[in-house]
Design a protein around this motif. Structure first.
Motif, PDB file in Angstrom:
ATOM      1  N   TYR A  17     -17.681 -17.627 -23.675  1.00  0.00           N
ATOM      2  CA  TYR A  17     -18.570 -18.350 -23.633  1.00  0.00           C
ATOM      3  C   TYR A  17     -17.715 -19.291 -24.313  1.00  0.00           C
ATOM      4  N   ASN A  18     -18.066 -21.472 -24.154  1.00  0.00           N
ATOM      5  CA  ASN A  18     -17.467 -22.292 -25.523  1.00  0.00           C
ATOM      6  C   ASN A  18     -18.368 -23.112 -24.914  1.00  0.00           C
ATOM      7  N   PHE A  19     -18.620 -24.191 -26.593  1.00  0.00           N
ATOM      8  CA  PHE A  19     -19.086 -25.402 -25.327  1.00  0.00           C
ATOM      9  C   PHE A  19     -18.405 -26.401 -27.054  1.00  0.00           C
ATOM     10  N   SER A  22     -18.367 -30.184 -19.402  1.00  0.00           N
ATOM     11  CA  SER A  22     -18.594 -28.835 -19.007  1.00  0.00           C
ATOM     12  C   SER A  22     -19.076 -28.429 -19.232  1.00  0.00           C
ATOM     13  N   ALA A  23     -19.755 -28.107 -20.829  1.00  0.00           N
ATOM     14  CA  ALA A  23     -20.892 -27.383 -20.760  1.00  0.00           C
ATOM     15  C   ALA A  23     -21.612 -27.592 -21.107  1.00  0.00           C
ATOM     16  N   LEU A  67     -27.417 -26.951 -23.575  1.00  0.00           N
ATOM     17  CA  LEU A  67     -26.039 -26.775 -22.100  1.00  0.00           C
ATOM     18  C   LEU A  67     -26.740 -26.330 -21.034  1.00  0.00           C
ATOM     19  N   ASP A 118     -26.462 -20.528 -18.659  1.00  0.00           N
ATOM     20  CA  ASP A 118     -25.100 -19.541 -18.523  1.00  0.00           C
ATOM     21  C   ASP A 118     -25.708 -18.305 -16.904  1.00  0.00           C
TER      22      ASP A 118
END
Length: 414
Positions: free
Chosen positions: A237-239, A249-250, A264, A267
């Motif tokens: 996952y990323n931000f 988008s996150a 966020l 998830d």
């Protein structure tokens, strides 16, 4: 009092027999954002002898404390080697880090410290495993990090293949490689040569003590299946918080209290979904900000709020946010807490502005770490692999590193 020769030898060699493995120590809560690398952006320094390594970290107490560094040379198994410091260092360590500055116009004040090696005070004389230790003014160990120094004496060719075991055909990746010693004299490779294999520079899952299956001329062949296999995992996952005020988008929403709060999007579990490729940095992170030119001193600290829906798969096990940003440690700060009102697992972690990879891991009652139940395991997953080749000739007292190999699973084949 007199000692017999037998007793004398026992006391002489007992410390070596019971030498303690040097584990990486993670810092107290006031030390954040430890960046430790060589010439590349990868957050693990693997450098040839003479090349520079760079350390950077923040102290959010912003009290301009004094910090000191020390270097320990280690054997293949990360126990301290029997080399004297003068045999692996030219110059002296145990010196204060003098390159530090305070943050500039940030809501969270901090002091930023930098260290490079070699420097005017020391340089390394031999290759091998090393541990960098950072102490405070009371000579209390604050944190430590591993790094690798090598000589380019042998060549390593490597590839990644799917597992031949039908039980792991879609979940594991197998590293196969060859060590060419044509320019380096090796008499007994099974005793003189050792290797370590890393996936994404992640030491907890490293594979050790693999012997060559056979030799052809000057090549040592390692074409194992089970013995050199890794679970593929999934993309992280990323931000990205380089722009403090812009959702992405996150990032679902942003609030400003004493510092910025980035919430966020929740998830989702990916273990039961088809594999989907999207670029990541294999668990790493990059500090960056759009609000200034100096990422080290002008990047803000923000609270990142993570959310994961609770399911029966988790049971009563502990769940953690996991990534290179804190050296994959499992502590109270990145442990998720169940929120009865929302039915979610939640965590809030103070992190410096930048692009981050992370995943969720589970620690069960037996302290076993489950890395991939939440994210899933796929043989397609893009992973970096590193092969470290060690050498110790008969009569030598330390393990040198004579070559580094690298490959990637992007072009995995059967």
């Amino acid at each position: 009092m007199t000692l017999s020769i037998k007793n004398y030898l026992f006391f002489l060699f007992t410390p070596l027999l019971f030498a303690q493995v040097q584990e990486e120590i993670n810092p107290p809560s006031n030390i954040k954002t430890i960046i430790f690398k060589g010439a590349t952006e990868d957050q693990f320094p693997i450098v040839s002898l003479g090349e520079s390594i760079f350390l950077e970290f923040d102290d959010i107490s912003a009290s301009e404390q004094d910090y000191y560094y020390k270097i320990v040379h280690c054997n293949y198994d990360w126990t301290p080697s029997s080399l004297l410091k003068s045999q692996y260092l030219k110059g002296i360590d145990d010196l204060r880090i003098t390159n530090y500055e305070n943050s500039y116009s940030t809501l969270q004040p901090y002091s930023n410290y930098k260290l490079s090696i070699p420097n005017d005070d020391l340089r390394l004389k031999v290759s091998g495993n090393f541990m960098l230790e950072i102490y405070n003014n009371d000579y209390e160990l604050q944190f430590s990090r591993r790094f690798i120094v090598y000589k380019d004496a042998v060549k390593i060719g490597a590839t990644v293949k799917r597992s031949r075991d039908f039980n792991f055909l879609n979940t594991k990746q197998v590293v196969q490689f060859t060590i060419n010693t044509s320019n380096f004299s090796v008499v007994n490779p099974k005793k003189e040569i050792k290797v370590a294999i890393l996936q994404n520079y992640h030491w907890p899952t490293a594979i050790y003590n693999i012997k060559p299956q056979f030799t052809i001329d000057n090549s040592l062949i390692y074409k194992y299946d089970k013995e050199t296999s890794f679970y593929g995992g999934n993309e992280f996952y990323n931000f990205d918080t380089k722009d403090l005020r812009a959702p992405s988008s996150a990032i679902a929403r942003i609030e400003l209290t004493d510092i910025y709060q980035h919430y966020l999007f929740a998830d989702y579990y990916r273990n039961d979904r088809p594999y989907t490729y999207y670029p990541d940095v294999n668990g790493d992170f990059v500090i960056r900000t759009l609000l200034g030119e100096d990422n080290s001193r002008e990047a803000e600290y923000t609270n990142i709020h993570f959310t994961l829906p609770y399911t029966q798969e988790l049971g009563l096990n502990n769940v953690y946010v996991y990534g290179k940003y804190n050296n994959y440690s499992l502590d109270d700060e990145n442990k998720m807490i169940y929120n009865e009102e929302t039915g979610n697992m939640e965590a809030s972690i103070k992190m410096k502005q930048g692009f981050y990879n992370y995943k969720y891991v589970i620690k069960n009652d037996d302290n076993v770490i489950d890395l991939n139940t939440i994210g899933g395991n796929f043989h397609f997953t893009e992973n970096n692999y590193t092969i470290i080749v060690y050498y110790r000739n008969f009569g030598e007292v330390y393990d040198s590193i004579i070559g580094i190999g690298a490959t990637n699973s992007r072009n995995i084949n059967n």
